[in-house]
Design an enzyme around this catalytic site. Structure first.
Site, short mmCIF file in Angstrom:
data_model
loop_
_atom_site.label_atom_id
_atom_site.label_comp_id
_atom_site.label_asym_id
_atom_site.label_seq_id
_atom_site.Cartn_x
_atom_site.Cartn_y
_atom_site.Cartn_z
N GLU A 169 0.77 -1.23 0.05
CA GLU A 169 -0.04 -0.10 -0.15
C GLU A 169 1.03 1.24 -0.18
OE1 GLU A 169 -3.18 -0.13 -0.42
OE2 GLU A 169 -2.77 -2.35 -0.72
N TRP A 210 1.81 2.05 -3.43
CA TRP A 210 0.91 2.66 -4.13
C TRP A 210 0.80 4.06 -4.01
CZ3 TRP A 210 -2.27 1.27 -8.17
CH2 TRP A 210 -2.79 0.09 -8.32
N TRP A 224 -20.54 11.80 -19.53
CA TRP A 224 -21.14 11.70 -18.40
C TRP A 224 -22.47 12.30 -18.22
CZ3 TRP A 224 -18.40 8.18 -15.99
CH2 TRP A 224 -17.12 7.96 -16.17
N ASN A 228 -10.81 2.30 2.63
CA ASN A 228 -10.44 2.25 1.37
C ASN A 228 -11.34 1.46 0.47
OD1 ASN A 228 -8.25 2.19 -0.83
ND2 ASN A 228 -8.26 0.26 -0.51
N TRP A 285 -16.21 11.42 -12.79
CA TRP A 285 -15.17 11.08 -11.63
C TRP A 285 -14.74 12.18 -11.15
CZ3 TRP A 285 -10.10 12.75 -12.23
CH2 TRP A 285 -9.81 12.98 -13.38
N TRP A 331 -9.56 7.81 -7.88
CA TRP A 331 -10.93 8.09 -8.75
C TRP A 331 -10.63 7.46 -10.02
CZ3 TRP A 331 -15.70 8.89 -7.85
CH2 TRP A 331 -16.14 9.52 -6.45
C1 LIG Z 1 -11.68 6.96 -4.79
C2 LIG Z 1 -10.34 6.87 -4.01
C3 LIG Z 1 -9.77 8.17 -3.24
C4 LIG Z 1 -8.79 8.08 -2.54
N1 LIG Z 1 -8.28 9.28 -1.77
C5 LIG Z 1 -7.29 9.33 -1.06
C6 LIG Z 1 -6.66 10.47 -0.57
O1 LIG Z 1 -7.13 11.62 -0.94
N2 LIG Z 1 -5.55 10.53 0.25
C7 LIG Z 1 -5.00 9.30 0.53
O2 LIG Z 1 -4.01 9.40 1.34
N3 LIG Z 1 -5.48 8.14 0.20
C8 LIG Z 1 -6.56 8.17 -0.67
N4 LIG Z 1 -6.82 6.84 -1.08
C9 LIG Z 1 -6.38 5.69 -0.91
C10 LIG Z 1 -6.92 4.94 0.36
O3 LIG Z 1 -8.03 4.81 0.31
C11 LIG Z 1 -6.35 5.41 1.65
O4 LIG Z 1 -4.90 6.01 1.64
C12 LIG Z 1 -6.76 4.81 2.82
O5 LIG Z 1 -8.04 4.37 2.85
C13 LIG Z 1 -6.27 5.48 4.35
O6 LIG Z 1 -6.58 4.66 5.33
P1 LIG Z 1 -5.51 4.04 6.07
O7 LIG Z 1 -4.24 5.31 6.56
O8 LIG Z 1 -6.00 3.44 7.37
O9 LIG Z 1 -4.76 3.16 5.15
P2 LIG Z 1 -3.65 1.42 5.20
O10 LIG Z 1 -4.51 0.73 4.59
O11 LIG Z 1 -3.47 1.50 6.75
O12 LIG Z 1 -2.47 2.12 4.55
C14 LIG Z 1 -1.41 2.66 4.74
C15 LIG Z 1 -1.05 3.96 3.78
O13 LIG Z 1 -0.77 3.47 2.50
C16 LIG Z 1 -1.09 4.54 1.67
N5 LIG Z 1 -2.27 3.69 0.55
C17 LIG Z 1 -2.88 2.83 0.95
N6 LIG Z 1 -4.12 2.63 0.00
C18 LIG Z 1 -3.43 3.44 -1.04
C19 LIG Z 1 -3.62 3.82 -2.28
N7 LIG Z 1 -4.79 2.88 -2.79
N8 LIG Z 1 -3.05 4.82 -3.06
C20 LIG Z 1 -2.59 5.61 -2.21
N9 LIG Z 1 -1.81 5.49 -1.08
C21 LIG Z 1 -2.34 4.57 -0.35
C22 LIG Z 1 -1.65 5.60 2.53
O14 LIG Z 1 -0.81 6.61 2.83
C23 LIG Z 1 -2.15 4.84 3.95
O15 LIG Z 1 -2.36 5.75 4.99
C24 LIG Z 1 -8.14 6.95 -2.14
C25 LIG Z 1 -8.81 5.71 -2.61
C26 LIG Z 1 -9.57 5.93 -3.58
C27 LIG Z 1 -10.18 4.40 -4.05
#
Ligand SMILES: Cc1cc2nc3c(=O)[nH]c(=O)nc-3n(C[C@H](O)[C@H](O)[C@H](O)COP(=O)(O)OP(=O)(O)OC[C@H]3O[C@@H](n4cnc5c(N)ncnc54)[C@H](O)[C@@H]3O)c2cc1C
Length: 489
Positions: free
Chosen positions: A286, A289, A317, A352, A370, A393
């Site tokens: 993650e 990503w 759209w 997420n 989107w 998105w």
């Molecule tokens: C439509 C959409 C919009 C999103 N918008 C954002 C946003 O504005 N800011 C944001 O930080 N994340 C975003 N994410 C990614 C992800 O959903 C969040 O990072 C995550 O839910 C944050 O919760 P957590 O810290 O408990 O994540 P954990 O599951 O604990 O993951 C740890 C860290 O990994 C990073 N991470 C995890 N998944 C992703 C991912 N898919 N893409 C990029 N980084 C990731 C984040 O920094 C996160 O804090 C988005 C995902 C989607 C599908």
């Protein structure tokens, strides 16, 4: 090591901490007296749609904490009166003015990858140059920088899996070693006599419900969350997809504002991953990503307004104002979607799995662009980050790099049955459905009116009828995207 220069200014932005901080470390190593400053940037604050914004409150509280942490760090090294200089105004002007007032030779900062921030930094660099002040930036926000992971042809990756493979190979101990700021803290400067921290109200903002959320703030808060997550990191791969369980780290807002170091958390995960811990391995992915989307944004800044893949800008759209409003307010008649949107509105966080579900629902069930959903998230997410949000998105809308194929459309009911099987999450945010049996909570419209009545629910009154029929919406989406079938095959 010899210290050549006299004074420097570290410009803190989305890196609100004083441990393992690249720019601060390099400044302390190279300069005798190092000041740190943060600007409440009116170019950003004035553009916010509301004066009640959890992010501003989070930043404000973290700034206050950082000031104290810097002061304590100085005291431990024999420096009295160190801390954070705080300014309010257009950041590009404030920093140049401050650098000139303090008589520094260099402004050091951690690199930003967003187009607007890069333009601002360029402007600052030019203005400083005219005053004979140097400007330098450092990698700190990401683990591997925009050009550190490239294909064999020296091109940026656009597919995640090979990127991650190359990323993992490069992610060695060197990249993860923390910057020992404390070792050089005796070079922190004593602040000028007049250093007042503005209150939130003085910044023109009012308190939100932030203090009621389970979200500890600042560097200390981030470490508290990390400790909690470390005790369950080994379960991450099994638990992360279930919004009703405490499966994820909740560290995103801290990563967004840099109250925690990405190196610190990656190092912990890397060590455990190397020992075969599957939870740590998945979590590390993650973090990959996160770097991936920063890299994409930097190499392909057109994604801010356009589809990553230009042919997808041909998708037509719908405006659908009533459907849009229902989605924004969590009144779609699809309980998991509604619970997710209400979680966002009430807390500024969304899990997420749910971000994927609601983004798919907006674009593929409601046929709405989107970019509108992306903007809505930008306004409401505490952890809003241009790179990750745009990437997420465009992934869900199928317009992005390595995105979900356009013909794969999440079913909001089966997603709910699979990822919130006992409706625990739905019940928390859609309490009007709390008495529905597990079997039906995912789609109350499938129940007989008498059954619903026995649970105290009248559809259309206590809870909305579904605003679209998923099967028909799916067909419309397949038609909407069908013109792409030639280019995708
Ligand atoms: C439509 C959409 C919009 C999103 N918008 C954002 C946003 O504005 N800011 C944001 O930080 N994340 C975003 N994410 C990614 C992800 O959903 C969040 O990072 C995550 O839910 C944050 O919760 P957590 O810290 O408990 O994540 P954990 O599951 O604990 O993951 C740890 C860290 O990994 C990073 N991470 C995890 N998944 C992703 C991912 N898919 N893409 C990029 N980084 C990731 C984040 O920094 C996160 O804090 C988005 C995902 C989607 C599908």
């Amino acid at each position: 090591m010899t210290i050549a220069a006299d004074r420097a200014l570290v410009w803190i932005r989305r890196d609100l901490r004083c441990n393992d901080h690249a720019a601060l470390y390099y400044a302390l190593r190279r300069f005798k007296q190092v000041y740190c400053a943060f600007v409440f940037d009116t170019d950003i604050l004035h553009a916010l749609p509301s004066k009640q914004d959890r992010r501003v409150e989070f930043i404000h509280a973290s700034v206050v904490q950082l000031h104290e942490q810097l002061r304590a760090l100085g005291e431990q090294s024999g420096v009295q009166g160190a801390g954070l200089i705080v300014r309010y105004g257009p950041a590009s002007q404030c920093i140049v003015q401050l650098a000139s007032e303090l008589g520094v030779q260099e402004v050091l900062t951690n690199r930003d990858y967003e187009p607007q921030a890069m333009a601002r930094d360029q402007q600052v660099q030019q203005a400083l140059q005219q005053l004979g002040i140097a400007f330098s930036d450092y990698k700190d926000q990401v683990l591997l920088d925009r050009n550190e992971v490239l294909t064999q042809q020296d091109k940026p990756y656009s597919v995640f899996t090979p990127y991650k493979r190359a990323w993992l190979q490069k992610l060695d101990a060197f990249q993860l070693t923390p910057y020992p700021v404390e070792r050089h803290a005796h070079h922190l400067a004593t602040l000028p006599a007049q250093n007042l921290l503005p209150t939130l109200e003085e910044l023109g903002f009012v308190r939100t419900n932030l203090h009621t959320l389970l979200l500890p703030i600042g560097m200390q808060g981030a470490q508290q969350l990390l400790r909690d997550f470390l005790s369950r990191m080994h379960l991450y791969h099994e638990a992360r997809d279930y919004p009703g369980r405490k499966g994820v780290s909740y560290l995103s807002v801290h990563l967004r504002f840099g109250t925690i170091s990405i190196r610190q958390i990656a190092q912990l995960a890397h060590e455990r991953a190397a020992q075969g811990d599957e939870g740590a391995q998945t979590w590390l992915s993650e973090l990959a990503w996160r770097d991936f989307y920063f890299m994409i944004l930097w190499h392909h800044p057109h994604v801010v307004t356009q589809s990553f893949r230009p042919e997808y800008d041909g998708v037509q759209w719908d405006e659908a104002p009533a459907l849009w409003q229902a989605w924004c307010e969590g009144r779609t008649g699809y309980p998991l979607v509604d619970a997710a949107m209400r979680q966002l509105l009430q807390t500024g966080y969304m899990h997420n799995r749910l971000r994927m579900v609601v983004a798919s629902f907006l674009t593929k069930d409601l046929g709405i662009d989107w970019r509108r959903g992306e903007q809505f998230f930008a306004q409401h997410l505490n952890d809003y980050d241009l790179a990750a949000n745009n990437g997420g998105w465009q992934w869900a809308a199928s317009t992005g790099c390595d995105a979900q194929p356009w013909f794969r459309i999440f079913n909001p009911i089966t997603q709910s049955q699979r990822f919130d099987p006992d409706g625990r999450f739905i019940r928390r945010y859609v309490p009007e459905l709390a008495r529905l049996p597990d079997k039906h909570i995912h789609f109350p419209a499938s129940m007989q009116p008498q059954q619903l009545q026995a649970c105290g629910v009248q559809l259309g009154k206590d809870y909305p009828q579904p605003i679209v029929d998923h099967a028909s919406a799916r067909q419309r989406t397949l038609m909407r995207f069908h013109f792409l079938s030639q280019s995708d095959s």
